[in-house]
Scaffold this active site. Structure first.
Site, short mmCIF file in Angstrom:
data_model
loop_
_atom_site.label_atom_id
_atom_site.label_comp_id
_atom_site.label_asym_id
_atom_site.label_seq_id
_atom_site.Cartn_x
_atom_site.Cartn_y
_atom_site.Cartn_z
N GLU A 1 11.95 124.44 46.21
CA GLU A 1 10.92 125.31 45.65
C GLU A 1 9.67 125.33 46.52
OE1 GLU A 1 12.56 123.02 41.96
OE2 GLU A 1 12.48 122.74 44.13
N HIS B 1 11.10 119.91 49.12
CA HIS B 1 11.95 120.41 48.04
C HIS B 1 12.18 121.90 48.24
CE1 HIS B 1 11.28 117.14 44.75
NE2 HIS B 1 11.18 116.60 45.96
N CYS C 1 7.08 120.32 41.90
CA CYS C 1 7.39 121.74 42.08
C CYS C 1 6.83 122.58 40.95
CB CYS C 1 8.90 121.92 42.22
SG CYS C 1 9.54 121.16 43.75
#
Length: 170
Positions: A55, A53, A86
């Site tokens: 993040e 992801h 996240c």
């Protein structure tokens, strides 16, 4: 343009890199003292990794750049409200403040589906949502609109091939 908008624009630029790869266009940057110290964009499909992801990659980049895991002097800008994974990484890395663009009604864990940062964890940074929210949302909508159109075209092509390319079925 405010600093929040400037840094969200940098996160949007990261999201556009994901878009160009056919990834869901989410981008993130980590800021310390007004400088970008970490960047990331969604690469789950490219990396074949559920953890890739924006993040997570931006936090990892910042930790490597700064030489430590505690990001207590850093802010995270991300184009989409963080998911549970996240949000956990934000808590564990001690991010000072979280700024996001669009809400995520399917997985958002700051305000949409859950409010994980309202639980009594050892670290709960302040958050600000909706910064350049329209731009962030439109990029995602455009991506998914193009994806649906591409899939519909592929289905039409498969149907045309299966009936021998004939328009009539009689």
């Amino acid at each position: 343009m405010s600093n929040d908008e400037i840094f969200m624009t940098a996160a949007l630029n990261q999201a556009k890199l994901a878009y160009a790869l056919g990834e869901v266009p989410v981008g993130a940057v980590v800021i310390k003292n007004g400088e970008i110290v970490g960047t990331g964009y969604n690469r789950r499909e490219s990396d074949k990794n559920a953890l890739a992801h924006a993040e997570i990659l931006a936090i990892d980049s910042a930790c490597r750049h700064l030489g430590g895991w505690r990001l207590w002097e850093c802010e995270l800008y991300v184009t989409l409200e963080p998911c549970p994974m996240c949000t956990g990484a934000i808590i564990n890395s001690r991010i000072k403040r979280v700024i996001y663009g669009a809400c995520d009604p399917k997985a958002g864990s700051i305000e949409s589906v859950a409010e994980l940062l309202k639980l009594p964890y050892n670290h709960t940074p302040p958050t600000l949502g909706g910064v350049l929210g329209e731009e962030c949302s439109e990029l995602l909508k455009s991506f998914f609109r193009e994806l649906r159109e591409k899939r519909a075209k592929q289905r039409r092509n498969l149907n045309a091939e299966s009936d021998g390319g004939r328009d009539d079925k009689y």
